[in-house]
Structures are given as structure tokens and as C-alpha cells.
Enzyme design. Structure first.
Site, PDB file in Angstrom:
ATOM      1  N   THR A 159     -72.010 -24.819  17.493  1.00  0.00           N
ATOM      2  CA  THR A 159     -72.249 -25.662  16.326  1.00  0.00           C
ATOM      3  C   THR A 159     -73.329 -25.065  15.423  1.00  0.00           C
ATOM      4  O   THR A 159     -74.299 -24.494  15.911  1.00  0.00           O
ATOM      5  CB  THR A 159     -72.655 -27.099  16.768  1.00  0.00           C
ATOM      6  OG1 THR A 159     -72.865 -27.904  15.618  1.00  0.00           O
ATOM      7  CG2 THR A 159     -73.925 -27.116  17.602  1.00  0.00           C
TER       8      THR A 159
ATOM      9  N   LYS B 257     -69.822 -20.649  11.037  1.00  0.00           N
ATOM     10  CA  LYS B 257     -68.371 -20.416  11.048  1.00  0.00           C
ATOM     11  C   LYS B 257     -67.717 -20.740   9.708  1.00  0.00           C
ATOM     12  O   LYS B 257     -66.967 -19.935   9.162  1.00  0.00           O
ATOM     13  CB  LYS B 257     -67.704 -21.268  12.146  1.00  0.00           C
ATOM     14  CG  LYS B 257     -68.208 -21.011  13.540  1.00  0.00           C
ATOM     15  CD  LYS B 257     -67.578 -21.940  14.565  1.00  0.00           C
ATOM     16  CE  LYS B 257     -67.949 -23.394  14.402  1.00  0.00           C
ATOM     17  NZ  LYS B 257     -69.368 -23.700  14.664  1.00  0.00           N
ATOM     18  N   THR B 258     -67.997 -21.926   9.186  1.00  0.00           N
ATOM     19  CA  THR B 258     -67.368 -22.378   7.940  1.00  0.00           C
ATOM     20  C   THR B 258     -67.806 -21.512   6.768  1.00  0.00           C
ATOM     21  O   THR B 258     -66.975 -21.110   5.938  1.00  0.00           O
ATOM     22  CB  THR B 258     -67.704 -23.858   7.675  1.00  0.00           C
ATOM     23  OG1 THR B 258     -67.324 -24.627   8.820  1.00  0.00           O
ATOM     24  CG2 THR B 258     -66.990 -24.382   6.448  1.00  0.00           C
TER      25      THR B 258
ATOM     26  N   ASP C 256     -62.582 -28.841  12.213  1.00  0.00           N
ATOM     27  CA  ASP C 256     -63.320 -30.086  11.955  1.00  0.00           C
ATOM     28  C   ASP C 256     -62.476 -31.127  11.210  1.00  0.00           C
ATOM     29  O   ASP C 256     -62.782 -32.319  11.259  1.00  0.00           O
ATOM     30  CB  ASP C 256     -64.588 -29.814  11.138  1.00  0.00           C
ATOM     31  CG  ASP C 256     -65.711 -29.228  11.980  1.00  0.00           C
ATOM     32  OD1 ASP C 256     -65.529 -29.062  13.208  1.00  0.00           O
ATOM     33  OD2 ASP C 256     -66.769 -28.922  11.411  1.00  0.00           O
ATOM     34  N   ASP C 257     -61.426 -30.681  10.527  1.00  0.00           N
ATOM     35  CA  ASP C 257     -60.558 -31.610   9.796  1.00  0.00           C
ATOM     36  C   ASP C 257     -59.625 -32.392  10.720  1.00  0.00           C
ATOM     37  O   ASP C 257     -58.862 -33.243  10.255  1.00  0.00           O
ATOM     38  CB  ASP C 257     -59.719 -30.863   8.756  1.00  0.00           C
ATOM     39  CG  ASP C 257     -60.571 -30.276   7.644  1.00  0.00           C
ATOM     40  OD1 ASP C 257     -61.700 -30.769   7.429  1.00  0.00           O
ATOM     41  OD2 ASP C 257     -60.113 -29.308   6.997  1.00  0.00           O
TER      42      ASP C 257
ATOM     43  N   ARG D 196     -79.092 -27.831  13.658  1.00  0.00           N
ATOM     44  CA  ARG D 196     -78.372 -29.099  13.851  1.00  0.00           C
ATOM     45  C   ARG D 196     -79.208 -30.269  13.335  1.00  0.00           C
ATOM     46  O   ARG D 196     -78.668 -31.227  12.773  1.00  0.00           O
ATOM     47  CB  ARG D 196     -78.038 -29.281  15.336  1.00  0.00           C
ATOM     48  CG  ARG D 196     -77.345 -30.583  15.654  1.00  0.00           C
ATOM     49  CD  ARG D 196     -75.955 -30.398  16.080  1.00  0.00           C
ATOM     50  NE  ARG D 196     -75.300 -31.683  16.316  1.00  0.00           N
ATOM     51  CZ  ARG D 196     -74.026 -31.820  16.523  1.00  0.00           C
ATOM     52  NH1 ARG D 196     -73.244 -30.773  16.519  1.00  0.00           N
ATOM     53  NH2 ARG D 196     -73.490 -32.990  16.727  1.00  0.00           N
TER      54      ARG D 196
END
Length: 199
Positions: free
Chosen positions: A12, A16-17, A36-37, A129
Site C-alpha cells: 500500500t 503503483k497508481t 482498487d476500482d 499511509r
């Protein structure tokens, strides 16, 4: 039509995104699917004995729906060969799938042309996070009691992977990570084009 599918996974908040979006901007004929979608509604998420919602497990995701989205992309890629521009007609359709639980989901095992896994140390992951806003918000102790242990479990499961995974240092700058992966992909895509020509 040949396709090229890239997996970007990792802990996390490892980037990545961001990496997937940067690659999409620079790679021709490229789409992104984000894991995540495909989270199930909160009402369907299990709670563990400590009262933590179990979001960091495959069961929290509608993986069948995600597989359907991947299949739809593959089907449309096969039919998108019509192009008057010779150069774009030669471009291999690229799909980037990014998410935190990709490489331990067996139905995806055979689709990867290239796999990347972003890592960051515990302290950095916890710090990043804590700066993000989640819906529902992380409850006190959630990171140490659920998020990090599930990541360690996932990493352990990855020991059984039979294909090559390129591990990336998520503490590198956004630009350095992008360049490292982009250059690697350009080489891999060139190999694919050679195979396509000789096939």
C-alpha cells in the site's frame, strides 16, 4: 492481435497508481485497470477478531468483475487493428493492471508479459499511509494490526511465483521509477515486435 499486459503490484502507498498513470501517458495504445476500482461495498467486507475490516485480502475484491474487465479489454484489443496510420497499426495494445493483490491470484498467472513489484520499508509505508484519507478511515492500530501483516503474508506467498518479477525500490523518486520501468518496457516491447514480425 498480440497484446502486452503489465502487472504493477506492491505494498500500500508504494506508488503503483502514480507509476501506472505516468507510463500510460508515455506508452502508445495503453490502458490501465486499477484493482482498487473493484472493492466490494463495506457491508460485504468481513471483520476480524480485533474488529478490523478485512480490506487487504482477495475476498474484499470482486475479482470476477475485474477479470471480466480484463477480458473485455483483450477482446476489444483484438478487434482494434483497423487503422489508416501504419505506425499505430503496428503498435501492440498495452494494458497495465495495477493493484496490491495481483500476483497471488491464480487466474492472472498466465497473462503477464512483465511484472513489477514496488517495495518500501515499514516506517515509510506507515508514514505515507497516515497522510492518505480512506473511506472508511483507518481505525487506530489498523496499519499494524491488519495492513502490514497482510502485506507480509502476501510477500511470503509470492515465493512460489514461477515467472519473473522485477522488484522496484518505492523510495526512489517518481521520475527515477518511471524511467527505470519505461526503459525496461521499451526493450520488452521491441522484443515482442520482433517476435510478431517473425511469427
Amino acid at each position: 492481435m498480440k497484446t502486452f499486459i503489465i502487472g504493477i503490484s506492491g505494498v500500500t502507498n508504494s506508488g503503483k497508481t502514480t507509476l501506472a498513470k505516468n507510463l500510460q501517458k508515455h506508452l502508445p495504445n495503453c490502458s490501465v485497470i486499477s484493482q482498487d476500482d473493484f472493492f466490494k461495498p463495506e457491508s460485504e467486507i468481513e471483520t476480524d477478531k480485533n474488529g478490523f475490516l478485512q480490506y487487504d485480502v482477495l475476498e474484499a475484491l470482486n475479482m470476477e468483475k475485474m477479470m471480466s474487465a480484463i477480458s473485455c479489454w483483450m477482446e476489444s484489443a483484438r478487434h482494434s487493428v483497423v487503422s489508416t496510420d501504419q505506425e499505430s497499426a503496428e503498435e501492440i495494445p498495452i494494458l497495465i493492471i495495477e493493484g496490491f493483490l495481483l500476483f497471488n491470484y491464480k487466474p492472472l498467472d498466465t497473462i503477464w508479459n512483465r511484472s513489477y513489484f514496488l517495495t518500501i520499508p515499514y516506517e515509510e509505508c506507515k508514514r505515507r499511509r497516515s497522510t492518505r484519507v480512506y473511506q472508511p478511515p483507518d481505525s487506530p492500530g489498523y496499519f499494524d494490526g491488519h495492513v502490514w501483516p497482510m502485506y507480509l503474508k502476501y510477500r511470503q506467498e509470492m515465493q512460489d511465483i514461477t515467472w519473473e518479477v522485477v522488484y522496484l525500490d518505492g523510495t526512489k523518486s517518481e521520475e527515477d521509477l518511471f524511467l527505470q520501468v519505461y526503459e525496461d518496457l521499451i526493450q520488452e516491447l521491441a522484443k515482442q515486435k520482433c517476435l510478431q514480425v517473425t511469427a
